[in-house]
Scaffold this motif. Structure first.
Motif, PDB file in Angstrom:
ATOM      1  N   PRO A  47       0.817  -1.228   0.000  1.00 43.94           N
ATOM      2  CA  PRO A  47       0.000   0.000   0.000  1.00 43.94           C
ATOM      3  C   PRO A  47       0.843   1.267   0.000  1.00 43.94           C
ATOM      4  O   PRO A  47       0.502   2.243  -0.685  1.00 43.94           O
ATOM      5  N   LEU A  48       1.951   1.267   0.736  1.00 42.31           N
ATOM      6  CA  LEU A  48       2.835   2.433   0.737  1.00 42.31           C
ATOM      7  C   LEU A  48       3.443   2.674  -0.632  1.00 42.31           C
ATOM      8  O   LEU A  48       3.565   3.814  -1.084  1.00 42.31           O
ATOM      9  N   PHE A  49       3.828   1.601  -1.290  1.00 44.50           N
ATOM     10  CA  PHE A  49       4.404   1.715  -2.631  1.00 44.50           C
ATOM     11  C   PHE A  49       3.385   2.315  -3.600  1.00 44.50           C
ATOM     12  O   PHE A  49       3.731   3.174  -4.426  1.00 44.50           O
ATOM     13  N   ILE A  50       2.138   1.883  -3.505  1.00 40.79           N
ATOM     14  CA  ILE A  50       1.095   2.421  -4.388  1.00 40.79           C
ATOM     15  C   ILE A  50       0.887   3.902  -4.122  1.00 40.79           C
ATOM     16  O   ILE A  50       0.720   4.697  -5.059  1.00 40.79           O
ATOM     17  N   LEU A  51       0.915   4.300  -2.843  1.00 42.94           N
ATOM     18  CA  LEU A  51       0.836   5.726  -2.519  1.00 42.94           C
ATOM     19  C   LEU A  51       2.017   6.482  -3.136  1.00 42.94           C
ATOM     20  O   LEU A  51       1.865   7.618  -3.599  1.00 42.94           O
ATOM     21  N   GLY A  52       3.177   5.839  -3.141  1.00 40.31           N
ATOM     22  CA  GLY A  52       4.346   6.445  -3.767  1.00 40.31           C
ATOM     23  C   GLY A  52       4.164   6.606  -5.264  1.00 40.31           C
ATOM     24  O   GLY A  52       4.525   7.633  -5.845  1.00 40.31           O
ATOM     25  N   LEU A  53       3.600   5.584  -5.916  1.00 35.92           N
ATOM     26  CA  LEU A  53       3.308   5.692  -7.349  1.00 35.92           C
ATOM     27  C   LEU A  53       2.375   6.866  -7.617  1.00 35.92           C
ATOM     28  O   LEU A  53       2.563   7.619  -8.582  1.00 35.92           O
ATOM     29  N   ALA A  54       1.357   7.007  -6.760  1.00 36.72           N
ATOM     30  CA  ALA A  54       0.402   8.100  -6.939  1.00 36.72           C
ATOM     31  C   ALA A  54       1.075   9.452  -6.733  1.00 36.72           C
ATOM     32  O   ALA A  54       0.880  10.379  -7.526  1.00 36.72           O
ATOM     33  N   GLN A  55       1.876   9.551  -5.669  1.00 35.40           N
ATOM     34  CA  GLN A  55       2.521  10.821  -5.370  1.00 35.40           C
ATOM     35  C   GLN A  55       3.508  11.237  -6.459  1.00 35.40           C
ATOM     36  O   GLN A  55       3.619  12.414  -6.798  1.00 35.40           O
ATOM     37  N   GLU A  56       4.218  10.259  -7.007  1.00 33.39           N
ATOM     38  CA  GLU A  56       5.203  10.548  -8.052  1.00 33.39           C
ATOM     39  C   GLU A  56       4.583  10.559  -9.454  1.00 33.39           C
ATOM     40  O   GLU A  56       5.289  10.766 -10.436  1.00 33.39           O
ATOM     41  N   HIS A  57       3.274  10.335  -9.528  1.00 34.66           N
ATOM     42  CA  HIS A  57       2.559  10.312 -10.802  1.00 34.66           C
ATOM     43  C   HIS A  57       3.218   9.354 -11.802  1.00 34.66           C
ATOM     44  O   HIS A  57       3.460   9.711 -12.963  1.00 34.66           O
ATOM     45  N   VAL A  58       3.490   8.154 -11.346  1.00 35.02           N
ATOM     46  CA  VAL A  58       4.048   7.122 -12.224  1.00 35.02           C
ATOM     47  C   VAL A  58       2.894   6.459 -12.975  1.00 35.02           C
ATOM     48  O   VAL A  58       2.092   5.734 -12.389  1.00 35.02           O
ATOM     49  N   ASP A  59       2.802   6.732 -14.252  1.00 34.91           N
ATOM     50  CA  ASP A  59       1.750   6.137 -15.076  1.00 34.91           C
ATOM     51  C   ASP A  59       2.364   5.024 -15.925  1.00 34.91           C
ATOM     52  O   ASP A  59       3.571   5.029 -16.195  1.00 34.91           O
ATOM     53  N   PHE A  60       1.539   4.101 -16.340  1.00 33.25           N
ATOM     54  CA  PHE A  60       2.047   2.976 -17.130  1.00 33.25           C
ATOM     55  C   PHE A  60       0.906   2.369 -17.929  1.00 33.25           C
ATOM     56  O   PHE A  60      -0.273   2.582 -17.636  1.00 33.25           O
ATOM     57  N   ASP A  61       1.267   1.626 -18.947  1.00 33.78           N
ATOM     58  CA  ASP A  61       0.304   0.886 -19.755  1.00 33.78           C
ATOM     59  C   ASP A  61       0.777  -0.555 -19.871  1.00 33.78           C
ATOM     60  O   ASP A  61       1.964  -0.861 -19.699  1.00 33.78           O
ATOM     61  N   VAL A  62      -0.171  -1.436 -20.170  1.00 31.50           N
ATOM     62  CA  VAL A  62       0.148  -2.854 -20.292  1.00 31.50           C
ATOM     63  C   VAL A  62      -0.354  -3.393 -21.614  1.00 31.50           C
ATOM     64  O   VAL A  62      -1.184  -2.775 -22.287  1.00 31.50           O
ATOM     65  N   THR A  63       0.177  -4.539 -21.967  1.00 33.29           N
ATOM     66  CA  THR A  63      -0.267  -5.235 -23.165  1.00 33.29           C
ATOM     67  C   THR A  63      -0.363  -6.719 -22.854  1.00 33.29           C
ATOM     68  O   THR A  63       0.190  -7.193 -21.852  1.00 33.29           O
ATOM     69  N   ASP A  64      -1.059  -7.459 -23.693  1.00 33.01           N
ATOM     70  CA  ASP A  64      -1.190  -8.896 -23.471  1.00 33.01           C
ATOM     71  C   ASP A  64       0.171  -9.582 -23.557  1.00 33.01           C
ATOM     72  O   ASP A  64       1.008  -9.229 -24.385  1.00 33.01           O
ATOM     73  N   VAL A  65       0.376 -10.557 -22.682  1.00 31.72           N
ATOM     74  CA  VAL A  65       1.615 -11.328 -22.707  1.00 31.72           C
ATOM     75  C   VAL A  65       1.653 -12.158 -23.990  1.00 31.72           C
ATOM     76  O   VAL A  65       0.674 -12.839 -24.315  1.00 31.72           O
ATOM     77  N   PRO A  66       2.753 -12.113 -24.745  1.00 27.85           N
ATOM     78  CA  PRO A  66       2.855 -12.943 -25.959  1.00 27.85           C
ATOM     79  C   PRO A  66       2.685 -14.416 -25.625  1.00 27.85           C
ATOM     80  O   PRO A  66       3.055 -14.868 -24.535  1.00 27.85           O
ATOM     81  N   ALA A  67       2.131 -15.163 -26.557  1.00 32.47           N
ATOM     82  CA  ALA A  67       1.846 -16.577 -26.306  1.00 32.47           C
ATOM     83  C   ALA A  67       3.100 -17.357 -25.939  1.00 32.47           C
ATOM     84  O   ALA A  67       3.069 -18.226 -25.068  1.00 32.47           O
ATOM     85  N   ASP A  68       4.245 -17.051 -26.585  1.00 34.17           N
ATOM     86  CA  ASP A  68       5.453 -17.802 -26.282  1.00 34.17           C
ATOM     87  C   ASP A  68       5.934 -17.500 -24.862  1.00 34.17           C
ATOM     88  O   ASP A  68       6.414 -18.395 -24.158  1.00 34.17           O
ATOM     89  N   SER A  69       5.773 -16.251 -24.402  1.00 35.91           N
ATOM     90  CA  SER A  69       6.160 -15.904 -23.028  1.00 35.91           C
ATOM     91  C   SER A  69       5.253 -16.584 -22.029  1.00 35.91           C
ATOM     92  O   SER A  69       5.687 -17.058 -20.984  1.00 35.91           O
ATOM     93  N   MET A  70       3.953 -16.627 -22.350  1.00 35.17           N
ATOM     94  CA  MET A  70       3.008 -17.272 -21.456  1.00 35.17           C
ATOM     95  C   MET A  70       3.313 -18.759 -21.327  1.00 35.17           C
ATOM     96  O   MET A  70       3.285 -19.328 -20.237  1.00 35.17           O
ATOM     97  N   LEU A  71       3.634 -19.396 -22.446  1.00 32.68           N
ATOM     98  CA  LEU A  71       3.959 -20.818 -22.429  1.00 32.68           C
ATOM     99  C   LEU A  71       5.207 -21.056 -21.589  1.00 32.68           C
ATOM    100  O   LEU A  71       5.258 -21.994 -20.786  1.00 32.68           O
ATOM    101  N   LYS A  72       6.210 -20.201 -21.749  1.00 30.98           N
ATOM    102  CA  LYS A  72       7.445 -20.356 -20.988  1.00 30.98           C
ATOM    103  C   LYS A  72       7.175 -20.265 -19.495  1.00 30.98           C
ATOM    104  O   LYS A  72       7.681 -21.061 -18.700  1.00 30.98           O
TER     105      LYS A  72
END
Length: 260
Positions: A100-125
């Motif tokens: 929870p403290l880390f998430i508050l830190g992300l909010a305070q520092e305005h760390v934004d991010f985006d995600v994408t689907d894991v490639p099938a080969d990475s998921m299999l690995k």
């Protein structure tokens, strides 16, 4: 958000038929006629609970997250009241509140991010590696459902536009959690949490005298923090950095290494 998967009622075999076929062969030693007949019918599950994701710009985001994590531990170490607690209580509170403290830190520092689907080969690995590990070592993979919770929480905090002092007092209410089991100084911790909450309320009234609902909104938003699992944070932001290492053990080393 409805967490029930609305994909084919036939089960996991239609979520990713290639992975299903391979894992089925590993379990039975030979492919079944049923799996062979489905191998040419790809089907993508868009259910957020099942969608495994990874960071876009992973290197940059992980670096920002690591900086936030270091600041989080330093914040705890620099609290005189925290240092007065028995080491066992410090460890218990660290284990309970670092995420929870880390998430508050992300909010305070305005760390934004985006995600994408894991490639099938990475998921299999990942699946194959997990099958070779003991059950205790199997890890939760970041799913879109958990990431959506995290991003929603961050947006709520950003909409509040908290001041640095508001963040500091809110972190204090988060660190000093008397509900953590087996605290030796539980009453002292409870008193510290009440002091932090009182200080936060007074600060909010001072900074926003015309906003009577702000304090309640801050507490309500902070309640979302406990709904985000530490495993999600570890696997999403830190597994690419620390590999097989145990993050909690690294945090303990950082916290108790007083001369660094």
């Amino acid at each position: 958000m409805d967490s029930k998967c609305n994909c084919s009622t036939s089960g996991d075999r239609f979520l990713n038929p290639i992975l299903y076929n391979i894992l089925s062969q590993m379990d039975t030693g030979r492919p079944s006629q049923d799996t062979l007949s489905n191998s040419s019918a790809p089907h993508k599950c868009n259910c957020e609970v099942r969608r495994m994701v990874c960071l876009i710009r992973s290197s940059e985001v992980c670096k920002e997250a690591s900086v936030v994590l270091v600041k989080t531990v330093h914040f705890m170490r620099n609290l005189p009241a925290f240092n007065q607690l028995p080491p066992s209580d410090q460890y218990a509170l660290l284990k309970s509140c670092w995420a929870p403290l880390f998430i508050l830190g992300l909010a305070q520092e305005h760390v934004d991010f985006d995600v994408t689907d894991v490639p099938a080969d990475s998921m299999l690995k990942r699946i194959l590696l997990n099958r070779q590990e003991s059950p205790e070592m199997e890890r939760e993979q970041p799913a879109m459902a958990g990431v959506s919770k995290l991003k929603c929480c961050l947006k709520k905090f950003w909409s509040l536009d908290l001041s640095p002092k508001e963040y500091a007092y809110l972190k204090g209410t988060t660190i000093f959690n008397p509900d953590v089991p087996e605290l030796q100084a539980g009453l002292f911790v409870e008193g510290l949490q009440q002091e932090a909450q009182h200080a936060l309320k007074e600060l909010v009234q001072l900074l926003h005298p015309g906003n009577q609902e702000r304090f309640a909104r801050i507490l309500l938003t902070s309640s979302m923090l406990r709904g985000i699992t530490p495993n999600l944070i570890i696997e999403l932001f830190f597994r690419p950095v620390i590999g097989q290492a145990n993050l909690l053990e690294l945090l303990v080393d950082m916290l108790f290494c007083r001369n660094s």
